[in-house]
Design a protein around this motif. Structure first.
Motif, PDB file in Angstrom:
ATOM      1  N   ASP A  43       7.170   8.952  12.892  1.00  0.00           N
ATOM      2  CA  ASP A  43       6.094   9.660  12.199  1.00  0.00           C
ATOM      3  C   ASP A  43       5.146  10.254  13.233  1.00  0.00           C
ATOM      4  OD1 ASP A  43       7.192   8.988   9.751  1.00  0.00           O
ATOM      5  OD2 ASP A  43       5.960   7.205   9.498  1.00  0.00           O
ATOM      6  N   LYS A  71      13.959   6.605  11.765  1.00  0.00           N
ATOM      7  CA  LYS A  71      13.725   7.300  10.507  1.00  0.00           C
ATOM      8  C   LYS A  71      12.976   8.600  10.759  1.00  0.00           C
ATOM      9  CE  LYS A  71      10.573   6.113   7.268  1.00  0.00           C
ATOM     10  NZ  LYS A  71       9.954   7.327   6.714  1.00  0.00           N
ATOM     11  N   ASP A  98      14.579  10.478   5.723  1.00  0.00           N
ATOM     12  CA  ASP A  98      13.749  10.084   4.570  1.00  0.00           C
ATOM     13  C   ASP A  98      13.292  11.349   3.844  1.00  0.00           C
ATOM     14  OD1 ASP A  98      12.369   8.536   2.800  1.00  0.00           O
ATOM     15  OD2 ASP A  98      10.806   7.914   4.203  1.00  0.00           O
ATOM     16  N   LYS A 106      13.513  11.796   0.425  1.00  0.00           N
ATOM     17  CA  LYS A 106      12.993  11.491  -0.933  1.00  0.00           C
ATOM     18  C   LYS A 106      13.289  12.627  -1.907  1.00  0.00           C
ATOM     19  CE  LYS A 106       9.313   8.306   0.475  1.00  0.00           C
ATOM     20  NZ  LYS A 106       9.228   8.465   1.944  1.00  0.00           N
ATOM     21  N   LEU A 166       6.645   3.646  -4.244  1.00  0.00           N
ATOM     22  CA  LEU A 166       6.107   3.719  -2.880  1.00  0.00           C
ATOM     23  C   LEU A 166       5.244   2.497  -2.581  1.00  0.00           C
ATOM     24  CD1 LEU A 166       5.094   7.495  -2.857  1.00  0.00           C
ATOM     25  CD2 LEU A 166       7.086   6.459  -1.763  1.00  0.00           C
ATOM     26  N   THR A 167       5.368   1.985  -1.362  1.00  0.00           N
ATOM     27  CA  THR A 167       4.627   0.765  -1.003  1.00  0.00           C
ATOM     28  C   THR A 167       3.126   1.020  -0.858  1.00  0.00           C
ATOM     29  OG1 THR A 167       5.436   1.209   1.214  1.00  0.00           O
ATOM     30  CG2 THR A 167       6.463  -0.591   0.045  1.00  0.00           C
ATOM     31  N   PRO A 203       9.761  -0.871   3.838  1.00  0.00           N
ATOM     32  CA  PRO A 203       8.607  -0.444   4.636  1.00  0.00           C
ATOM     33  C   PRO A 203       7.400  -1.324   4.280  1.00  0.00           C
ATOM     34  CG  PRO A 203       9.138   1.179   2.931  1.00  0.00           C
ATOM     35  CD  PRO A 203       9.966  -0.043   2.673  1.00  0.00           C
ATOM     36  N   ARG A 224       3.894  -5.258   8.419  1.00  0.00           N
ATOM     37  CA  ARG A 224       2.745  -5.373   9.315  1.00  0.00           C
ATOM     38  C   ARG A 224       2.786  -6.714  10.047  1.00  0.00           C
ATOM     39  NH1 ARG A 224       2.827  -0.885   8.694  1.00  0.00           N
ATOM     40  NH2 ARG A 224       1.220   0.580   8.014  1.00  0.00           N
ATOM     41  N   GLN A 276      -1.164   1.265   3.427  1.00  0.00           N
ATOM     42  CA  GLN A 276      -0.168   0.473   2.706  1.00  0.00           C
ATOM     43  C   GLN A 276      -0.852  -0.561   1.819  1.00  0.00           C
ATOM     44  OE1 GLN A 276       2.801   1.288   2.488  1.00  0.00           O
ATOM     45  NE2 GLN A 276       3.738   1.943   4.407  1.00  0.00           N
ATOM     46  N   VAL A 308      11.547  -1.004   7.801  1.00  0.00           N
ATOM     47  CA  VAL A 308      11.072   0.298   8.286  1.00  0.00           C
ATOM     48  C   VAL A 308       9.693   0.087   8.893  1.00  0.00           C
ATOM     49  CG1 VAL A 308      10.369   2.623   7.643  1.00  0.00           C
ATOM     50  CG2 VAL A 308      12.349   1.582   6.531  1.00  0.00           C
ATOM     51  N   GLY A 357       6.628   1.846  11.053  1.00  0.00           N
ATOM     52  CA  GLY A 357       6.040   3.075  11.566  1.00  0.00           C
ATOM     53  C   GLY A 357       4.947   2.790  12.557  1.00  0.00           C
ATOM     54  N   ARG A 358       3.715   2.819  12.073  1.00  0.00           N
ATOM     55  CA  ARG A 358       2.550   2.715  12.959  1.00  0.00           C
ATOM     56  C   ARG A 358       2.518   1.470  13.843  1.00  0.00           C
ATOM     57  NH1 ARG A 358      -1.056   4.633   7.998  1.00  0.00           N
ATOM     58  NH2 ARG A 358       0.772   3.690   7.024  1.00  0.00           N
ATOM     59  N   PRO A 359       3.006   0.299  13.391  1.00  0.00           N
ATOM     60  CA  PRO A 359       2.960  -0.852  14.306  1.00  0.00           C
ATOM     61  C   PRO A 359       3.747  -0.610  15.608  1.00  0.00           C
ATOM     62  CG  PRO A 359       3.251  -1.617  12.071  1.00  0.00           C
ATOM     63  CD  PRO A 359       3.382  -0.110  12.030  1.00  0.00           C
TER      64      PRO A 359
END
Ligand code: C5P
Length: 239
Positions: A21, A43, A70, A72, A124-125, A183, A186, A195, A213, A215-217
């Motif tokens: 991302d 991803k 991804d 969707k 969606l989470t 996803p 954390r 989230q 999944v 992302g930011r972490p």
């Protein structure tokens, strides 16, 4: 129609799908180079798809990496079917379809016998019960996820995307071969961001997630390679 199923993760680190991302391919390449000693699955989502991400997906596939596109998808049956036919030809491992029965059946038709894993996006989470209510749904996130997961199996999908918080309940009602991709992961103490239904990597694996999944972490960590190593170790320790 029986398709060749994508492999299940063999090593603990194989469970990590790092979300690229980032705004452009140059930054995506940097992230891949910093993490590929640990991560083998990436991803490519909405942001990067609009900035060269589809060609980059082909490049990563050519380098032997697994790619989760991804996208969707949700559209009329014919459009979804033809779109998935072209995605299957790219050689990516996973692609996402919103969990509407007709769209999922069209996607399965478009995949044919290609080795593409089709994942249904359940809820969606980032959405909780109040968000669903505001969007006109009467059911809770949990109930809607279960209904959509059952619909995904009936349509012949490979697996579903859901929150790790729902995995324990879903494992009781879904077929064991249905992949659960989660996803909203954390590591303890990290920033939750937008989230809502989150879980730590270890708890997600213990609950029965097949792939996480993340992302930011990883992407926003000062040292993404070290962050990926820490998460892989946590997954390994969780068994
Ligand atoms: O940064 P973070 O770990 O929250 O990223 C999660 C990734 O998973 C994002 O790329 C997001 O688009 C994606 N995703 C999600 N929830 C879903 C499906 C995909 O968060 N249900």
């Amino acid at each position: 129609m029986s398709a060749i199923q994508p492999p299940r993760p063999q090593q603990p680190a194989d469970r990590i799908i790092a979300a690229l991302d980032v705004p452009d391919v140059d930054r995506a390449r940097v992230l891949v180079e910093k993490t590929r000693h640990v991560v083998s699955f990436y991803k490519i989502g909405m942001q990067l798809q609009f900035a060269g991400g589809l060609d980059f997906a082909r490049v990563l596939v050519g380098e032997g990496l697994n790619v989760f596109l991804d996208v969707k998808l949700l559209d009329i049956d014919n459009t979804v079917e033809k779109g998935v036919e072209n995605i299957a030809a790219m050689g990516v491992t996973f692609a996402t379809i919103h969990a509407y029965p007709k769209a999922m059946r069209a996607a399965v038709q478009g995949r044919g016998t290609a080795p593409l894993g089709l994942l249904a996006v359940t809820v969606l989470t980032s959405m909780d019960d109040a968000d669903l209510n505001a969007a006109g749904y009467g059911s809770t996130a949990e109930d809607l996820v279960e209904q959509r997961a059952r619909d995904a199996e009936a349509a012949g999908m490979t697996g579903i995307v859901c929150s790790a918080q729902e995995v324990e309940r879903l494992r009781k009602v879904l077929r064991p071969e249905t992949l659960l991709v989660t996803p909203g992961i954390r590591p303890a103490g990290s920033d939750v961001g937008d989230q809502r239904r989150v879980m730590t990597p270890a708890d997600a694996v213990r609950a029965g997630s097949d792939y996480l999944v993340i992302g930011r972490p990883i992407a926003a960590a000062p040292d993404p390679g070290a962050a990926a190593e820490t998460i892989a170790a946590e997954i390994a320790a969780a068994g």
